[in-house]
Design an enzyme around this catalytic site. Structure first.
Site, PDB file in Angstrom:
ATOM      1  N   GLY A  37      41.815   2.662  75.417  1.00 49.21           N
ATOM      2  CA  GLY A  37      43.085   2.769  76.138  1.00 49.21           C
ATOM      3  C   GLY A  37      44.249   2.089  75.436  1.00 49.21           C
ATOM      4  N   HIS A  40      48.263   5.161  71.898  1.00 44.66           N
ATOM      5  CA  HIS A  40      49.412   5.318  71.005  1.00 44.66           C
ATOM      6  C   HIS A  40      49.227   6.618  70.222  1.00 44.66           C
ATOM      7  CE1 HIS A  40      46.620   3.970  67.927  1.00 44.66           C
ATOM      8  NE2 HIS A  40      46.405   2.848  68.589  1.00 44.66           N
ATOM      9  N   GLU A  41      50.117   6.849  69.264  1.00 43.02           N
ATOM     10  CA  GLU A  41      50.068   8.138  68.562  1.00 43.02           C
ATOM     11  C   GLU A  41      48.802   8.340  67.748  1.00 43.02           C
ATOM     12  OE1 GLU A  41      53.866   9.090  66.556  1.00 43.02           O
ATOM     13  OE2 GLU A  41      54.719   7.815  68.119  1.00 43.02           O
ATOM     14  N   HIS A  43      45.742   7.551  68.795  1.00 42.93           N
ATOM     15  CA  HIS A  43      44.850   8.181  69.779  1.00 42.93           C
ATOM     16  C   HIS A  43      45.286   9.623  70.054  1.00 42.93           C
ATOM     17  CE1 HIS A  43      44.678   3.796  71.170  1.00 42.93           C
ATOM     18  NE2 HIS A  43      43.419   4.042  70.857  1.00 42.93           N
ATOM     19  N   GLN A  67      31.177  -5.088  72.898  1.00 43.86           N
ATOM     20  CA  GLN A  67      31.591  -5.143  71.493  1.00 43.86           C
ATOM     21  C   GLN A  67      32.558  -6.285  71.189  1.00 43.86           C
ATOM     22  OE1 GLN A  67      33.255  -1.100  71.895  1.00 43.86           O
ATOM     23  NE2 GLN A  67      34.916  -1.788  70.580  1.00 43.86           N
ATOM     24  N   LYS A 155      41.116   4.757  60.871  1.00 43.96           N
ATOM     25  CA  LYS A 155      41.613   3.389  60.988  1.00 43.96           C
ATOM     26  C   LYS A 155      40.415   2.444  61.068  1.00 43.96           C
ATOM     27  CE  LYS A 155      44.148  -0.098  62.520  1.00 43.96           C
ATOM     28  NZ  LYS A 155      43.589  -0.564  63.766  1.00 43.96           N
ATOM     29  N   ASP A 156      39.379   2.881  61.798  1.00 43.37           N
ATOM     30  CA  ASP A 156      38.130   2.123  61.909  1.00 43.37           C
ATOM     31  C   ASP A 156      37.077   2.821  61.039  1.00 43.37           C
ATOM     32  OD1 ASP A 156      38.768   0.190  64.329  1.00 43.37           O
ATOM     33  OD2 ASP A 156      39.583   2.149  64.825  1.00 43.37           O
ATOM     34  N   SER A 191      48.043   0.437  66.177  1.00 40.18           N
ATOM     35  CA  SER A 191      46.912  -0.221  66.823  1.00 40.18           C
ATOM     36  C   SER A 191      47.368  -0.745  68.173  1.00 40.18           C
ATOM     37  CB  SER A 191      46.444  -1.403  65.953  1.00 40.18           C
ATOM     38  OG  SER A 191      45.625  -2.261  66.721  1.00 40.18           O
ATOM     39  N   ARG A 193      46.527  -3.403  69.341  1.00 42.49           N
ATOM     40  CA  ARG A 193      46.716  -4.849  69.185  1.00 42.49           C
ATOM     41  C   ARG A 193      48.057  -5.208  68.568  1.00 42.49           C
ATOM     42  NH1 ARG A 193      40.739  -4.771  68.255  1.00 42.49           N
ATOM     43  NH2 ARG A 193      39.817  -6.138  69.823  1.00 42.49           N
TER      44      ARG A 193
HETATM   45  P1  AMP Z   1      40.415   2.085  70.132  1.00 42.45           P
HETATM   46  O1  AMP Z   1      41.097   2.423  71.418  1.00 42.45           O
HETATM   47  O2  AMP Z   1      41.137   1.077  69.308  1.00 42.45           O
HETATM   48  O3  AMP Z   1      38.942   1.802  70.311  1.00 42.45           O
HETATM   49  O4  AMP Z   1      40.471   3.422  69.261  1.00 42.45           O
HETATM   50  C1  AMP Z   1      39.958   4.629  69.751  1.00 42.45           C
HETATM   51  C2  AMP Z   1      39.934   5.635  68.618  1.00 42.45           C
HETATM   52  O5  AMP Z   1      41.250   5.836  68.125  1.00 42.45           O
HETATM   53  C3  AMP Z   1      39.069   5.168  67.445  1.00 42.45           C
HETATM   54  O6  AMP Z   1      38.347   6.276  66.923  1.00 42.45           O
HETATM   55  C4  AMP Z   1      40.110   4.681  66.465  1.00 42.45           C
HETATM   56  O7  AMP Z   1      39.688   4.743  65.120  1.00 42.45           O
HETATM   57  C5  AMP Z   1      41.244   5.657  66.722  1.00 42.45           C
HETATM   58  N1  AMP Z   1      42.497   5.076  66.245  1.00 42.45           N
HETATM   59  C6  AMP Z   1      43.009   3.863  66.573  1.00 42.45           C
HETATM   60  N2  AMP Z   1      44.146   3.643  65.873  1.00 42.45           N
HETATM   61  C7  AMP Z   1      44.338   4.740  65.104  1.00 42.45           C
HETATM   62  C8  AMP Z   1      45.329   5.119  64.141  1.00 42.45           C
HETATM   63  N3  AMP Z   1      46.349   4.318  63.840  1.00 42.45           N
HETATM   64  N4  AMP Z   1      45.209   6.324  63.540  1.00 42.45           N
HETATM   65  C9  AMP Z   1      44.164   7.141  63.833  1.00 42.45           C
HETATM   66  N5  AMP Z   1      43.199   6.831  64.718  1.00 42.45           N
HETATM   67  C10 AMP Z   1      43.286   5.655  65.337  1.00 42.45           C
END
Ligand code: AMP
Length: 298
Positions: A37, A40-41, A43, A67, A155-156, A191, A193
């Site tokens: 959640g 951002h762009e 996601h 995690q 990104k990850d 991110s 964060r």
């Molecule tokens: P998170 O909410 O941080 O767990 O991210 C959810 C998904 O969104 C994961 O597969 C991340 O790798 C992807 N994601 C997060 N930030 C980015 C980004 N800047 N560009 C592309 N994918 C992203």
């Protein structure tokens, strides 16, 4: 768009949507975007791709306690459900799955999915148990949603390697689509964060993408430099910021995440394997990650 909080509700909604698609002779493929959640762009780019490629798009929003380490930011992780739901609606998501921790972990969990080797370095070294928590929740979500395709961001990049390995090792009938990193206009990788950063930290955090851009230039110019020299260049670029506290800077093969002899010239290494330059750097209390994947030459 349906917003579902229970596992049973999610299962029956998805099977209802699939039956409906089939009855209209439309594709019933399920695309799944797991997130924590505060969308951002980055996601949004995953949702967009899923929307193009699949008949049904499921987004999950779940801040997974498994995690997070004991001294990490679970309690303060940014949340904004209403804004997230607006974004999901705008991206034409069909179903948002938002379980709470009690729904996902009603009793002590005694089964853990653990991917070896790929989880030992990078974030796995600085965040013990992190990838067990990720692989376990992702496996649970895959069983709940039953997707055909799943969308993860590079990104990850280590997470992509780990989940792809899990899918392969356990013969899961799922296609993983790895999507490029979305960045702010000035280069900072998007991110959830990033909201933690003060103005000064935000400014200095640009050294990460700049260091990666400089490294990419070296590699595309085919400069004859070794892994050790490139590593040193990236380190010195990052350390031009007085706020940057390096957790790791590593250059490894990708997606196998193996160490490459540091005297190897980049071009030689690239003729054998794709590589990753992976960074984790703290600015104040905020730990940021970024990376660059260098593609293998044919
Ligand atoms: P998170 O909410 O941080 O767990 O991210 C959810 C998904 O969104 C994961 O597969 C991340 O790798 C992807 N994601 C997060 N930030 C980015 C980004 N800047 N560009 C592309 N994918 C992203």
């Amino acid at each position: 768009m349906e917003v579902i909080h229970t596992i049973e509700g999610l299962r029956s909604t998805v099977s209802g949507l699939k039956a409906d698609k089939r009855s209209r002779n439309q594709t019933d493929t399920v695309g799944f975007v797991p997130t924590m959640g505060y969308l951002h762009e980055g996601h949004m780019s995953l949702m967009e791709k899923a929307r193009v490629q699949c008949g049904i798009v499921v987004l999950s929003i779940f801040v997974n306690p498994l995690q997070f380490g004991p001294n990490e930011d679970l309690a303060s992780y940014p949340r904004d459900e209403q804004r997230d739901l607006k974004i999901a609606e705008q991206m034409k998501v069909d179903v948002v799955f938002m379980p709470n921790a009690q729904e996902m972990y009603p009793q002590k969990i005694r089964t853990t999915v653990s991917v070896s080797e790929l989880t030992e370095r990078l974030c796995g070294a600085s965040r013990p148990d992190h990838f067990d928590g990720v692989a376990t929740v992702v496996m649970k979500l895959f069983h709940i949603v039953n997707p055909d395709r799943v969308y993860f961001g590079l990104k990850d990049a280590q997470q992509v390697a780990v989940i792809q390995q899990m899918i392969y090792d356990l013969n899961m009938n799922i296609e993983l689509i790895a999507c490029p990193i979305l960045r702010e206009a000035d280069g900072l990788a998007m991110s959830s964060r990033n909201v933690y950063l003060s103005d000064e930290e935000r400014k200095q955090a640009l050294v990460l993408s700049q260091a990666l851009q400089n490294a990419e230039r070296e590699v595309t110019d085919q400069t004859d430099i070794s892994i050790a020299q490139l590593h040193e260049q990236v380190r010195s670029d990052i350390q031009s910021s007085d706020l940057a506290k390096v957790d790791y800077i590593e250059i490894l093969s990708y997606p196998s995440l193996e160490i490459i002899d540091s005297s190897t010239f980049i071009q030689d290494a690239l003729s054998r394997n794709s590589m990753i330059i992976a960074l984790a750097v703290k600015f104040g209390k905020t730990r940021l990650i970024d990376n660059l994947i260098l593609a293998q030459h044919s």
